[in-house]
Design a protein around this motif. Sequence first.
Motif, PDB file in Angstrom:
ATOM      1  N   THR A 213      32.669  36.831 -17.071  1.00 16.42           N
ATOM      2  CA  THR A 213      33.386  36.232 -15.931  1.00 16.42           C
ATOM      3  C   THR A 213      34.639  35.746 -16.340  1.00 16.42           C
ATOM      4  O   THR A 213      35.611  35.628 -15.343  1.00 16.42           O
ATOM      5  N   ALA A 326      23.438  31.246  -8.999  1.00 17.60           N
ATOM      6  CA  ALA A 326      24.480  31.800  -9.615  1.00 17.60           C
ATOM      7  C   ALA A 326      25.762  31.928  -8.693  1.00 17.60           C
ATOM      8  O   ALA A 326      26.653  32.234  -9.527  1.00 17.60           O
ATOM      9  N   ALA A 327      25.565  31.471  -7.443  1.00 17.42           N
ATOM     10  CA  ALA A 327      26.970  31.489  -6.663  1.00 17.42           C
ATOM     11  C   ALA A 327      26.683  30.734  -5.612  1.00 17.42           C
ATOM     12  O   ALA A 327      25.458  30.412  -5.164  1.00 17.42           O
ATOM     13  N   LYS A 552      27.628  36.892  -9.959  1.00 14.11           N
ATOM     14  CA  LYS A 552      28.730  36.041 -10.524  1.00 14.11           C
ATOM     15  C   LYS A 552      29.838  36.675 -10.184  1.00 14.11           C
ATOM     16  O   LYS A 552      30.270  37.950 -10.676  1.00 14.11           O
TER      17      LYS A 552
END
Length: 582
Positions: A213, A326-327, A552
């Motif tokens: 990321t 994850a988000a 992500k």
Amino acid sequence: MTAAGPSIAERRADLEREFAPWRPRTLDEHFEHAAARFGPRPYVIAGDRVLTYDDVLHQAHRFADGLATLGVRPGDHVAVLMANYPEYAPLKLAISRAGAVAVPLNYLYRTHELGFVLRQSCARVLITMTSYRDLDYLAMLDELAPGWTRAGSIGFGDLERVITFDAEGRGEGRDGVADVPELARIGAQNPGAAPGGRRHPDQMSDIMYTSGTTGEPKGVQLSHDALLRQEYGSAFCRALPDGNRVVFALPCYHMFGYEHGVQATTFVGGAMLPQPRFDAGEYLRAIERHRVNDVLAVPTMSVALVEHPDRANVDLSSLTRMLSAAAVAPTWLWERIRDDLGVRELTTAYGMTEVAGATVMTQPDDPLEVTASTVGRPKPGGAAAGSAGTVAEYRILDPVTHEPVRPGETGELVSRGPTTMLGYWNRPDATEATLRDGWLYSGDLGRVLGDGSLVITGRSKDVFKSGGELVMPKEVEDFLTTRPGVSQAFVVGVPDDRWGEAGCAFVVAEPGATPDPGQLLEACRSALARFKVPRHVFVLDTDAVPQTPTGKVQKFKLVPMAQRLLGADAAAVRALSPAEPA
């Protein structure tokens, strides 16, 4: 006991009776223990195909004996490039039983990405699908290492052997190259070649690569015991019931799917339904057909489930729990998961590959507002907990002075505990920068509320300076997601001749909505300090947001995207999202 079955406290007590005090094991030793308890129960369910704990253990022994016969030695690195097929679990266990180190790979890698990780990981053996969707892995190998079909010195890093897996039965293998069925036959002919017991629980089990990321992926070295403690902690925190059945399309190579799907299941004799690709309709049908009671998802998957046209026509009465992480997920989504899917136990979590998974988690009986606005509190680990009673102990430090911040203030999250990584593979500088005096510096920013819940406010690397002032994107993103019609928001800093860096916001609309960039900017001007107001706003479809396979957001890719949009048609951009007056 409640009308719906054992209470959360009773389920946790059941786990503690079996696993307290904690006994360190290797991954293969743990599964031997699980198979002894749950042998005839289903462990892997894939459509009409069902593998019991005994079946998977038998396959794992054969694969391990095959690997040892082919020359895999304790400590060798064995890379696995495979989507969520039933063979994943026994192959992963076989690597552990052979005493080797598993290197799970992202199956969406392109040629140069695959080449980088194979070299960097020093993988000696690669077990790979022949193809997946539009990806031809054998063609990638042809390009990377033209002599790869010859076992021995392939001439590409440390790689010596490739074993193929033709998942769809298309006859895509290569002459002279062993495939997974052949690996099993070799093992059957050489029983006992891999007797197990070749590694210690504190030794490295996996090299798991970060999702990228923030740029180039790094190989995180994790021990057997660290992984198992984290996975038990998740089963304990979520109070998984005996026989829990979980469906997920999160990839098994990634910590989310591996921790909560592949592994946590084994502590309660449950079954996993790994999906090779996400299809909301398939999720719903699997829940109905197999009486699934647990779902793993990221917010984009959760939206697809609640919005699916067949949802109301499917029997979801077995579904009781869901982990969506994850988000950030908006409050309306959590409400719809509760109301439309009937989920009673909603949880979210925060973690990192570097700490073997989720170290912070909401409780299954937390109020909805806690789940929607925080990532919970440090995860109780039960028998597997560290000295603090949780799987990780957290501090919040000033990112510049590294001194503790005052209660409620934002700072960098640092942690320590028994699940912390051993380091980054062959990256001593990165290891030294991240592990300091036993504490892991996450690079994530957050603050603690009065009840101990953690709010993630962004990444220290995401912070940018506009007009001499530091801007924390998460603060702006949180405001934008409160505006009507906005589901998600992502703010990045882009180079600007006047301001040094200028904020650029990307927003994703709620279903059926059409946010107006100009109105969003006006709202920001009325509510935020001037230096925090974005200069530009773009509305994107969900599919246009760059993401890892686990959902992500790759914010570092949004910066060049913004630069392209701004440079491609500056006049149109200015008309769409006028800059704040000077």
